[in-house]
Scaffold this motif. Structure first.
Motif, PDB file in Angstrom:
ATOM      1  N   LYS A 248      -9.710  -1.320  -5.438  1.00 12.39           N
ATOM      2  CA  LYS A 248     -10.719  -1.799  -6.389  1.00 12.39           C
ATOM      3  C   LYS A 248     -10.546  -3.291  -6.665  1.00 12.39           C
ATOM      4  N   GLU A 249      -9.316  -3.765  -6.575  1.00 11.51           N
ATOM      5  CA  GLU A 249      -9.035  -5.180  -6.802  1.00 11.51           C
ATOM      6  C   GLU A 249      -8.882  -5.959  -5.495  1.00 11.51           C
ATOM      7  N   ILE A 250      -8.411  -5.247  -4.466  1.00 14.09           N
ATOM      8  CA  ILE A 250      -8.179  -5.892  -3.166  1.00 14.09           C
ATOM      9  C   ILE A 250      -8.944  -5.096  -2.119  1.00 14.09           C
ATOM     10  N   PRO A 251     -10.208  -5.409  -1.895  1.00 10.50           N
ATOM     11  CA  PRO A 251     -11.047  -4.585  -1.005  1.00 10.50           C
ATOM     12  C   PRO A 251     -10.479  -4.388   0.390  1.00 10.50           C
ATOM     13  N   ASN A 252      -9.710  -5.350   0.862  1.00 13.17           N
ATOM     14  CA  ASN A 252      -9.203  -5.284   2.233  1.00 13.17           C
ATOM     15  C   ASN A 252      -7.762  -4.786   2.299  1.00 13.17           C
ATOM     16  N   VAL A 253      -7.312  -4.081   1.254  1.00  2.04           N
ATOM     17  CA  VAL A 253      -5.897  -3.752   1.158  1.00  2.04           C
ATOM     18  C   VAL A 253      -5.422  -2.848   2.302  1.00  2.04           C
ATOM     19  N   ARG A 254      -6.238  -1.873   2.707  1.00  5.43           N
ATOM     20  CA  ARG A 254      -5.809  -0.956   3.774  1.00  5.43           C
ATOM     21  C   ARG A 254      -5.624  -1.702   5.091  1.00  5.43           C
ATOM     22  N   GLN A 255      -6.588  -2.569   5.416  1.00  4.39           N
ATOM     23  CA  GLN A 255      -6.476  -3.315   6.660  1.00  4.39           C
ATOM     24  C   GLN A 255      -5.323  -4.305   6.601  1.00  4.39           C
ATOM     25  N   SER A 256      -5.085  -4.862   5.429  1.00  2.00           N
ATOM     26  CA  SER A 256      -3.973  -5.796   5.281  1.00  2.00           C
ATOM     27  C   SER A 256      -2.636  -5.106   5.523  1.00  2.00           C
ATOM     28  N   VAL A 257      -2.470  -3.893   4.974  1.00  2.00           N
ATOM     29  CA  VAL A 257      -1.229  -3.144   5.192  1.00  2.00           C
ATOM     30  C   VAL A 257      -1.093  -2.781   6.669  1.00  2.00           C
ATOM     31  N   LEU A 258      -2.199  -2.363   7.292  1.00  2.00           N
ATOM     32  CA  LEU A 258      -2.143  -2.039   8.718  1.00  2.00           C
ATOM     33  C   LEU A 258      -1.741  -3.269   9.528  1.00  2.00           C
ATOM     34  N   ASN A 259      -2.327  -4.419   9.207  1.00  2.00           N
ATOM     35  CA  ASN A 259      -1.980  -5.648   9.917  1.00  2.00           C
ATOM     36  C   ASN A 259      -0.493  -5.983   9.748  1.00  2.00           C
ATOM     37  N   ALA A 260       0.032  -5.702   8.562  1.00  2.00           N
ATOM     38  CA  ALA A 260       1.437  -5.992   8.298  1.00  2.00           C
ATOM     39  C   ALA A 260       2.365  -5.196   9.209  1.00  2.00           C
ATOM     40  N   MET A 261       1.943  -3.990   9.576  1.00  2.00           N
ATOM     41  CA  MET A 261       2.774  -3.158  10.455  1.00  2.00           C
ATOM     42  C   MET A 261       2.943  -3.798  11.834  1.00  2.00           C
ATOM     43  N   GLY A 262       1.998  -4.647  12.217  1.00  2.00           N
ATOM     44  CA  GLY A 262       2.095  -5.331  13.503  1.00  2.00           C
ATOM     45  C   GLY A 262       2.495  -6.780  13.368  1.00  2.00           C
ATOM     46  N   ASN A 263       2.987  -7.145  12.185  1.00  2.00           N
ATOM     47  CA  ASN A 263       3.352  -8.541  11.928  1.00  2.00           C
ATOM     48  C   ASN A 263       4.685  -8.577  11.192  1.00  2.00           C
ATOM     49  N   VAL A 264       5.694  -7.960  11.812  1.00  2.00           N
ATOM     50  CA  VAL A 264       7.005  -7.775  11.175  1.00  2.00           C
ATOM     51  C   VAL A 264       7.917  -8.972  11.476  1.00  2.00           C
ATOM     52  N   ARG A 265       8.638  -9.424  10.452  1.00  2.00           N
ATOM     53  CA  ARG A 265       9.613 -10.509  10.607  1.00  2.00           C
ATOM     54  C   ARG A 265      11.002  -9.975  10.249  1.00  2.00           C
TER      55      ARG A 265
ATOM     56  N   LEU B   8      -1.653   6.186   8.346  1.00  2.00           N
ATOM     57  CA  LEU B   8      -0.541   5.278   8.628  1.00  2.00           C
ATOM     58  C   LEU B   8      -0.138   4.511   7.371  1.00  2.00           C
ATOM     59  N   VAL B   9      -1.128   4.052   6.616  1.00  2.00           N
ATOM     60  CA  VAL B   9      -0.859   3.298   5.390  1.00  2.00           C
ATOM     61  C   VAL B   9      -0.135   4.171   4.371  1.00  2.00           C
ATOM     62  N   HIS B  10      -0.631   5.393   4.158  1.00  2.00           N
ATOM     63  CA  HIS B  10      -0.013   6.291   3.185  1.00  2.00           C
ATOM     64  C   HIS B  10       1.412   6.659   3.600  1.00  2.00           C
ATOM     65  N   THR B  11       1.618   6.865   4.896  1.00  2.00           N
ATOM     66  CA  THR B  11       2.954   7.230   5.382  1.00  2.00           C
ATOM     67  C   THR B  11       3.930   6.086   5.212  1.00  2.00           C
TER      68      THR B  11
ATOM     69  N   LYS C  34      -2.267   8.017  -2.029  1.00  2.00           N
ATOM     70  CA  LYS C  34      -3.716   7.859  -1.851  1.00  2.00           C
ATOM     71  C   LYS C  34      -4.343   7.255  -3.095  1.00  2.00           C
ATOM     72  N   ARG C  35      -3.936   7.768  -4.261  1.00  2.00           N
ATOM     73  CA  ARG C  35      -4.494   7.246  -5.512  1.00  2.00           C
ATOM     74  C   ARG C  35      -4.093   5.785  -5.723  1.00  2.00           C
ATOM     75  N   LEU C  36      -2.844   5.466  -5.368  1.00  2.00           N
ATOM     76  CA  LEU C  36      -2.381   4.090  -5.501  1.00  2.00           C
ATOM     77  C   LEU C  36      -3.226   3.146  -4.653  1.00  2.00           C
ATOM     78  N   VAL C  37      -3.459   3.527  -3.400  1.00  2.00           N
ATOM     79  CA  VAL C  37      -4.245   2.680  -2.502  1.00  2.00           C
ATOM     80  C   VAL C  37      -5.689   2.576  -2.992  1.00  2.00           C
ATOM     81  N   GLU C  38      -6.229   3.679  -3.510  1.00  2.00           N
ATOM     82  CA  GLU C  38      -7.582   3.652  -4.064  1.00  2.00           C
ATOM     83  C   GLU C  38      -7.674   2.652  -5.209  1.00  2.00           C
ATOM     84  N   GLU C  39      -6.692   2.680  -6.101  1.00  2.00           N
ATOM     85  CA  GLU C  39      -6.691   1.766  -7.238  1.00  2.00           C
ATOM     86  C   GLU C  39      -6.555   0.321  -6.769  1.00  2.00           C
ATOM     87  N   LEU C  40      -5.645   0.084  -5.825  1.00  2.00           N
ATOM     88  CA  LEU C  40      -5.481  -1.269  -5.297  1.00  2.00           C
ATOM     89  C   LEU C  40      -6.753  -1.757  -4.616  1.00  2.00           C
TER      90      LEU C  40
END
Length: 280
Positions: A223-240, A144-147, A215-221
């Protein structure tokens, strides 16, 4: 059973159970076609759905379905033997789309898009013929994140993969019970369960290069933002919608929130005039 496997299973069942509850993916009496390609995701989905089936307050049936698309060397018997040994109800389909894909895909281009489109059409038709009310696909959180990022960067749209979707013709309902599940946990679980994985490269093509880049972009992110995948997923359900630019989702004509009928005539005229200038 190994405590680590039990922990993984508990986590994954939790992800799946929450997704099913949040989006009402399964209802009483459903007959669910579970698309099993032979990859880690679909094996895990099928196995966990049966675990939930045993515990769920609603009754539903599962039918594992595999489609042999005619790829050279596809070991359909390997998958069928596993279905039998595990006691799953199953249906093996076969239709040669491989030659069609080769014909329609230009040299050097990935075959995945055409291949998946043909596969989806065959599964949709089979679901109706087999009396299945829903089709379960094994897309997970990372998919979902990659898409979402693919559509954002390459298509200029904000959309991902919905947890539940009605087909355009209304005949099929697609569900994604693993939409909350991290790919890392699925991979570890599939390895621990020793599912007989069938590789997705039998056709000799590479995965979509744009998706690989995401995929590579998310992998790199990560490394600096460990929770980045979950944060993006949460954003999909928190639309303004009011903080985006889609006029079909939000009425921006009067940004102060005052209904048009209560706007001074001069304000309404100015707004229409500015709109006309923009179109000129």
């Amino acid at each position: 059973m190994n405590p680590d496997v039990l922990r993984l299973e508990k986590n994954l069942l939790g992800h799946m159970g929450r997704a099913i509850a949040d989006y009402r993916l399964i209802s009483e009496g459903d007959r669910i076609m579970v698309g099993v390609s032979g990859g880690k995701d679909s094996y895990t989905m099928l196995y966990l759905l049966r675990e939930l089936q045993r515990r769920a307050p609603v009754k539903f049936d599962l039918l594992a379905v595999n489609l042999d698309q005619g790829h050279p060397g596809f070991p359909a018997d390997k998958l069928e033997n596993w279905f039998k040994s595990e006691g799953f109800a199953y249906k093996m389909l076969k239709e040669d789309t491989y030659s069609v894909v080769l014909e329609k895909t230009p040299p050097g281009k990935t075959q995945c898009t055409v291949c998946s489109r043909l596969r989806r059409g065959i599964l949709y038709t089979a679901a109706v013929e087999l009396g299945c009310t829903k089709i379960a696909l094994g897309h997970h959180r990372d998919d979902l994140v990659h898409t979402l990022l693919l559509n954002l960067f390459f298509a200029g749209s904000l959309k991902a993969m919905p947890p539940i979707l009605k087909s355009d013709d209304g005949r099929n309902t697609v569900i994604r019970p693993l939409c909350y599940a991290p790919e890392k946990e699925i991979a570890a679980y599939a390895e621990a369960r020793r599912f007989p994985i069938i590789p997705c490269d039998l056709c000799g093509t590479q995965e979509n290069l744009q998706r690989q880049r995401m995929k590579r972009l998310v992998e790199e992110l990560g490394k600096e933002i460990p929770n980045v995948r979950q944060s993006v997923l949460n954003a999909m359900g928190n639309v303004r919608p009011s903080h985006l630019l889609d006029k079909n989702l939000f009425d921006f004509e009067f940004s102060d929130g005052t209904p048009e009928a209560q706007q001074p005539e001069g304000t309404k005229t100015a707004a229409r005039t500015m709109g006309g200038l923009a179109d000129a």
